[in-house]
Design an enzyme around this catalytic site. Structure first.
Site, short mmCIF file in Angstrom:
data_model
loop_
_atom_site.label_atom_id
_atom_site.label_comp_id
_atom_site.label_asym_id
_atom_site.label_seq_id
_atom_site.Cartn_x
_atom_site.Cartn_y
_atom_site.Cartn_z
N LEU A 135 0.84 -1.18 0.00
CA LEU A 135 0.00 0.00 0.00
C LEU A 135 0.88 1.25 0.00
O LEU A 135 1.85 1.33 0.75
CB LEU A 135 -0.88 -0.01 1.25
CG LEU A 135 -1.92 1.08 1.39
CD1 LEU A 135 -2.95 1.00 0.28
CD2 LEU A 135 -2.61 0.97 2.76
N SER A 140 3.24 2.84 -12.56
CA SER A 140 4.31 2.86 -13.56
C SER A 140 5.55 2.16 -13.04
O SER A 140 5.68 1.90 -11.84
CB SER A 140 4.66 4.32 -13.92
OG SER A 140 5.18 5.00 -12.78
N VAL A 186 13.72 15.02 -13.91
CA VAL A 186 13.60 15.09 -12.45
C VAL A 186 14.35 13.96 -11.76
O VAL A 186 15.17 14.20 -10.86
CB VAL A 186 12.11 15.06 -12.04
CG1 VAL A 186 11.98 14.97 -10.52
CG2 VAL A 186 11.40 16.30 -12.55
N GLU A 221 22.11 13.83 -21.22
CA GLU A 221 20.75 14.22 -21.60
C GLU A 221 20.72 14.55 -23.08
O GLU A 221 21.48 15.40 -23.54
CB GLU A 221 20.29 15.42 -20.76
CG GLU A 221 18.99 16.08 -21.21
CD GLU A 221 17.82 15.13 -21.30
OE1 GLU A 221 17.23 15.03 -22.40
OE2 GLU A 221 17.49 14.48 -20.29
N GLY A 272 12.75 8.17 -17.30
CA GLY A 272 11.32 8.29 -17.07
C GLY A 272 10.69 6.95 -16.71
O GLY A 272 11.38 5.93 -16.58
N LEU A 297 3.07 12.67 -11.15
CA LEU A 297 3.36 13.22 -9.82
C LEU A 297 2.37 12.63 -8.83
O LEU A 297 1.19 12.48 -9.13
CB LEU A 297 3.21 14.75 -9.83
CG LEU A 297 4.15 15.53 -10.76
CD1 LEU A 297 3.71 16.98 -10.87
CD2 LEU A 297 5.59 15.44 -10.23
N HIS A 352 1.02 13.92 -6.23
CA HIS A 352 -0.10 14.81 -5.88
C HIS A 352 -1.11 14.93 -7.02
O HIS A 352 -2.28 15.22 -6.78
CB HIS A 352 0.38 16.17 -5.40
CG HIS A 352 1.47 16.82 -6.20
ND1 HIS A 352 2.77 16.38 -6.18
CD2 HIS A 352 1.46 17.90 -7.01
CE1 HIS A 352 3.50 17.15 -6.95
NE2 HIS A 352 2.73 18.07 -7.48
N HIS A 364 9.32 39.07 7.24
CA HIS A 364 10.74 39.36 7.05
C HIS A 364 11.51 38.90 8.29
O HIS A 364 11.08 39.15 9.41
CB HIS A 364 10.94 40.87 6.87
CG HIS A 364 12.38 41.28 6.82
ND1 HIS A 364 13.15 41.11 5.69
CD2 HIS A 364 13.19 41.84 7.76
CE1 HIS A 364 14.37 41.57 5.94
NE2 HIS A 364 14.42 42.01 7.19
#
Length: 462
Positions: A42, A144, A182, A202, A266, A313, A315, A439
């Site tokens: 889970l 995935s 990422v 890359e 990926g 993602l 979220h 601040h």
């Protein structure tokens, strides 16, 4: 296949990762009778092989860097190295605590949790453990796995995936990271902090290529300063074992050698041999196709998370799962605005964004209608204290709302919450400028950037 005819669930969910368990929790909360099926643990990739463990490694790396650099803050400390077994214990303890909490949460909502490998057996059922689980609706959420390239075999020895990297029993002396997105830059960052000599390969012209080009360039500058090497704009051709490592050859003939090769190009959807095609679910390149309400072409089947071609993602999976649960419970469902999703890459320095890039804004609104502003963190007191460099870049439609916020710098991921509100509420710079930011905080930089964009800069030049 035995069928427990006494129970027909309102909702049967195949996959207990971020999208699946979010759908289960929200549906149960809304009074639906839910069955949740998961073959592993889970929490799925995010909890066990993704978000949580990688961020734990990155935080351990941050502590190592702080120990090395402590004297610049007047603190004398000695860095004696990385105890990788202890790092893994720390990481695993974090995962374990969250896992137990999630198990308790699912149980408390009275979700029927079934551990086993499920397969879609009809538009309203899933077969698992020799039993047919019937439902009025099915949600596919099978997630995935790490991708590879044709001819490149991930063997878990010298050629590894992110899954292997999370349990590696040593800190490699040298590493090649294939992929500057990422996953690639996060592992490169963590390994560099641990003491590895890292090279990123890359094929596209920039690191984190989906981000605003300014953010990519700032990250590349920071990585050069850290000693992380990278080769951009040339694609991978082949990899082969050497006497004591791996040699990578690029399309232009250039070669690199290292102890390990991390394949970080990926993740691909888990959808093969699960009965989706047999039940008529429309698919493309392994992804399940859905509309803006996460409905497939089969009326009783929805799909969420990494299985569908949206942002990969956790979220986003949460949001999609909640959307489906609310729609099925009869509530008014609101489609996800994927441009409005906050995105964070947790390397050092962090890259965070929400909204669209400058290039996309010019494409959508016209170059003459787009205004940008860059606020350098050198003008921010808390960033000075932390000794971090970077920028906040705002993209605005002239005389209109801010449509993109792009940030680079340590802890910028913690600033993306306000950025999300600015984008999603279509805020004008003058409206944000009216808000008082504490601040000294890094959050103050967000306010300063909007003050400047509104034409009344305080701690920055016109």
């Amino acid at each position: 296949m035995a069928n427990d005819a006494s129970t027909v669930f309102d909702l049967v969910i195949l996959g207990g990762g971020s999208g699946g368990y979010a759908a289960a929790l929200r549906a149960a909360q809304l009074g639906l009778d839910v069955a949740l099926i998961e073959k592993n643990k889970l929490g799925g990739t995010c909890l066990h092989n993704g978000c949580i463990p990688t961020k734990a490694l990155l935080h351990a790396g941050e502590i190592a860097d702080q120990a090395r650099e402590s004297e610049q803050f007047g603190v004398k400390a000695t860095f004696e190295g990385i105890d990788i077994a202890a790092v893994h214990k720390y990481k695993d303890d974090v995962i374990s605590g969250l896992y137990k909490g999630l198990q308790g949460l699912v149980a408390s909502r009275k979700v029927t949790y079934i551990e086993g490998e499920g397969r879609l057996s009809s538009p309203t059922s899933v077969d698992v453990n020799g039993q047919r689980i019937e439902g009025r609706h099915v949600v596919l959420a099978t997630g995935s796995v790490p991708r590879s390239l044709p001819g490149l075999t991930i063997d878990g020895n010298r050629i590894i995936s992110s899954d292997h990297a999370l349990t590696l029993d040593r800190v490699p002396k040298t590493a090649i990271v294939l992929g500057g997105g990422v996953i690639g830059v996060e592992f490169a960052s963590a390994w560099k902090s641990f003491g590895t000599d890292v090279t990123i390969v890359e094929g596209l012209p920039h690191l984190v290529p989906v981000e605003d080009e300014n953010s990519s360039k700032l990250l590349e500058r920071a990585f050069r300063k850290r000693g992380i090497k990278f080769n951009l704009g040339t694609f991978f051709q082949s990899a082969e074992y050497t006497a004591d490592g791996v040699k990578v050859t690029l399309a232009d003939g250039k070669t690199f050698e290292a102890e390990v090769l991390l394949v970080a190009i990926g993740r691909g959807p888990v959808s093969q041999n699960l009965g989706y095609e047999e039940q008529g679910v429309a698919m493309d390149r392994g992804y399940v196709l859905v509309d803006e309400y996460m409905r497939t072409n089969v009326p009783t089947i929805s799909a969420v998370g990494d299985l569908v071609p949206t942002l990969q993602l956790a979220h986003v999976g949460f949001a999609e799962g909640i959307l489906v649960a609310e729609r099925l419970a009869g509530l008014k469902a609101v489609p996800v605005d994927y441009d409005g999703v906050p995105r964070v890459t947790y390397c050092h320095p962090e890259v965070a964004s929400v909204g669209i890039t400058e290039a996309k804004a010019k494409e959508v609104y016209g170059a003459d209608k787009v205004v940008t502003l860059k606020y350098n963190l050198a003008g921010n007191g808390k960033s000075k204290i932390l000794k971090t460099a970077g920028e906040i870049k705002l993209v605005q439609v002239r005389d209109g709302a801010v449509v993109g916020v792009h940030m680079v710098g340590d802890r910028m991921g913690e600033q993306v919450g306000e950025a999300q509100l600015i984008y999603n509420w279509e805020a004008l710079p003058a409206e944000v400028a009216q808000l008082i930011h504490a601040h000294p905080t890094q959050n103050e930089a967000m306010g300063e950037a909007h003050l400047a964009l509104a034409g009344k800069p305080l701690h920055s030049h016109d």
